[in-house]
Design a protein around this motif. Structure first.
Motif, short mmCIF file in Angstrom:
data_model
loop_
_atom_site.label_atom_id
_atom_site.label_comp_id
_atom_site.label_asym_id
_atom_site.label_seq_id
_atom_site.Cartn_x
_atom_site.Cartn_y
_atom_site.Cartn_z
N PRO A 130 3.70 -11.17 -6.00
CA PRO A 130 3.63 -11.42 -5.33
C PRO A 130 3.80 -10.09 -3.69
CG PRO A 130 5.78 -11.57 -5.07
CD PRO A 130 5.36 -11.86 -6.25
N GLY A 131 2.75 -9.85 -2.64
CA GLY A 131 2.26 -9.42 -2.42
C GLY A 131 3.56 -9.47 -0.75
N ASP A 179 0.17 -3.79 1.71
CA ASP A 179 1.31 -5.01 0.94
C ASP A 179 1.12 -5.45 -0.38
OD1 ASP A 179 1.26 -5.21 3.59
OD2 ASP A 179 -0.64 -6.91 4.33
N MET A 180 0.04 -5.27 -1.10
CA MET A 180 0.22 -4.97 -2.35
C MET A 180 1.29 -4.66 -3.15
SD MET A 180 -1.03 -8.40 -2.41
CE MET A 180 -1.94 -9.57 -1.82
N GLY A 181 1.72 -3.13 -2.77
CA GLY A 181 2.53 -2.67 -3.30
C GLY A 181 2.10 -1.53 -3.53
N ALA A 182 0.81 -0.61 -3.49
CA ALA A 182 0.01 0.74 -3.54
C ALA A 182 0.62 1.14 -2.72
CB ALA A 182 -1.11 0.49 -2.88
N GLU A 183 1.44 3.12 -3.06
CA GLU A 183 1.66 3.57 -2.15
C GLU A 183 1.20 4.64 -1.12
OE1 GLU A 183 4.36 8.79 -1.75
OE2 GLU A 183 3.50 6.91 -3.90
N LEU A 229 -0.35 -4.46 -7.26
CA LEU A 229 -1.18 -2.66 -7.17
C LEU A 229 0.28 -1.36 -7.34
CD1 LEU A 229 -3.74 -2.58 -4.28
CD2 LEU A 229 -3.59 -2.79 -6.67
N ALA A 230 1.62 -2.12 -7.53
CA ALA A 230 2.39 -0.96 -8.09
C ALA A 230 2.28 0.21 -8.96
CB ALA A 230 3.77 -1.62 -8.12
N GLY A 231 2.70 1.01 -8.20
CA GLY A 231 1.67 2.24 -8.89
C GLY A 231 0.76 3.03 -8.98
N VAL A 232 0.43 2.35 -7.37
CA VAL A 232 -0.98 2.85 -7.47
C VAL A 232 -0.88 3.78 -6.11
CG1 VAL A 232 -3.34 3.10 -6.57
CG2 VAL A 232 -2.23 1.36 -8.19
N ARG A 233 -1.48 5.53 -6.03
CA ARG A 233 -1.14 5.96 -5.06
C ARG A 233 -2.89 5.94 -4.70
NH1 ARG A 233 1.41 11.82 -4.70
NH2 ARG A 233 3.51 10.61 -4.33
N THR A 287 -13.52 -0.92 -4.15
CA THR A 287 -12.52 -0.37 -4.55
C THR A 287 -11.32 -0.74 -5.38
OG1 THR A 287 -12.02 0.93 -2.47
CG2 THR A 287 -10.50 1.15 -4.30
N MET A 288 -11.07 -1.93 -5.31
CA MET A 288 -9.94 -2.55 -6.89
C MET A 288 -11.31 -2.91 -8.41
SD MET A 288 -7.05 -3.16 -5.76
CE MET A 288 -7.70 -1.76 -4.61
N MET A 289 -12.72 -3.13 -8.29
CA MET A 289 -13.83 -3.02 -9.05
C MET A 289 -13.53 -1.42 -9.39
SD MET A 289 -16.88 -5.70 -7.32
CE MET A 289 -16.61 -7.28 -7.23
#
Length: 400
Positions: free
Chosen positions: A358-359, A32-36, A9-13, A183-185
């Protein structure tokens, strides 16, 4: 193998206007999965800051765990300056998630229509107690009341003779996981089409669906073939078995396991009456009782050794404390130690594994309002003018 990339999820705010556990657990996994994840708190903070022990007031264990890796921004959403800052955050966000009742969030000016006007591509997730299409939509909800309403204490009563809550906040956590996948869907749909949308996750509907996975049983059919209950899980003899020196959990269930157990142990009660899974299922409580008689004759270690040889699922009884020293959990690296301003914290980390993204635990939970000035400055706003006043202290406030 290439170096792992940031989490998936890097880059997701994410603008996170949730409190307590359901919503924060959902957004903790996103972090944990990279979201801000930008956690919006009122000046007094999320109540969960004060509900359990912690190294300092306002940093309770429950709060620290479900809010790790997030940024805390204090906004007074009763004031226009706070609302303006929230609108600026929404404009640059991918996800807006809240756990306020519908009337309250709409009155503040952050219902779906208002937020979609600012950012049409946003995924807007509502975390409610009861869905808005039903008559209970305005009722407050907590884990205990939802457990009762979805039938959990009833099935516990069938099992133990007493109506009991389950010893974990299962409704909060299952609903949080449901909010996460929903939310992911919606984000996946947006990646495919560019369309944002509104998502609603209600604790009662979530837990009713969760409970009825197996307990719908005969009641699903027309006409009904039996009550809405799965007999095996409510059999009074379904419990950890007593051994000669303690307890053991084992499920000698399918025919392969059953036949291996009977051949190895040769209990005196062995009979063709219990020869097949179907036959055992129709008299499951009696079967549990017979197995209990036999397991009382040997020690836990002896049974674990035998069941290991027979490849029958069995386990000792752990405590939550003992999980921190569990050899398997430590071997797979579940726990992550993070330095925080108040000392080291050993987090139960990410339970999933990704080969490329990886998270991980991204950092400690934030002090109340710790990121207000920085985040507002990133938006080009004056923190003082936007309600980013110095963080209040909570020395006089104890655990709730």
């Amino acid at each position: 193998m290439p170096e792992p990339k940031p989490g998936p999820l890097a880059g997701v705010r994410v603008v996170d206007l949730t409190a307590m556990v359901m919503g924060p657990y959902c957004t903790q996994i996103m972090a944990d999965m990279g979201a801000e994840v930008i956690k919006i708190e009122p000046p007094q903070g999320d109540n969960t800051r004060y509900i359990s022990v912690g190294p300092v007031s306002g940093m309770s264990g429950v709060f620290v765990n479900v809010n790790r890796g997030k940024r805390s921004v204090v906004l007074d959403l009763q004031e226009e300056s706070g609302k303006a800052a929230m609108r600026a955050l929404i404009e640059r966000a991918d996800v807006f998630i809240h756990s306020m009742r519908s009337k309250a969030v709409t009155k503040l000016g952050f219902g779906y229509a208002d937020v979609a006007d600012i950012n049409p591509a946003i995924v807007y997730t509502n975390c409610y107690g009861y869905g808005r299409r039903g008559p209970e939509r305005d009722r407050p909800a907590y884990d205990d009341t939802i457990q009762a309403e979805c039938g959990l204490p009833y099935v516990q009563q069938q099992l133990t003779g007493e109506a009991d809550y389950v010893g974990t906040i299962i409704a909060d956590k299952v609903a949080g996981l449901t909010a996460l996948y929903a939310t992911m869907m919606a984000l996946f749909h947006r990646e495919r089409t560019g369309e944002g949308q509104e998502v609603e996750v209600a604790m009662f509907e979530t837990m009713a669906s969760f409970m009825l996975v197996e307990h719908a049983n005969g009641a699903m059919f027309d006409p009904p073939l039996g009550p809405a209950v799965y007999p095996r899980t409510v059999a009074p003899n379904r419990r950890p078995y007593r051994t000669k020196d303690g307890h053991i959990a084992v499920l000698i269930y399918n025919d392969k396991h059953w036949n291996a157990f009977i051949a190895a142990v040769q209990p005196p009660w062995a009979s063709d009456l219990y020869a097949t899974l179907e036959m055992r299922a129709h008299q499951i409580d009696a079967v549990y009782g017979l197995v209990a008689e036999t397991l009382a004759e040997r020690t836990t270690a002896e049974w674990l050794a035998l069941f290991g040889e027979l490849e029958i699922p069995a386990a000792p009884l752990n405590t939550p404390d003992s999980l921190f020293d569990n050899p398997h959990l430590n071997a797979v690296g579940l726990f992550e130690t993070v330095d925080t301003p108040h000392g080291k914290v050993r987090f139960p980390g990410v339970p999933t594994w990704f080969s490329r993204t990886p998270g991980k635990v991204r950092g400690p939970a934030p002090e109340l309002g710790a990121d207000t000035a920085t985040v507002l400055e990133e938006l080009g706003l004056d923190p003082a003018a936007a309600g980013g006043a110095p963080t209040p202290t909570f020395d006089a406030i104890g655990p709730g």
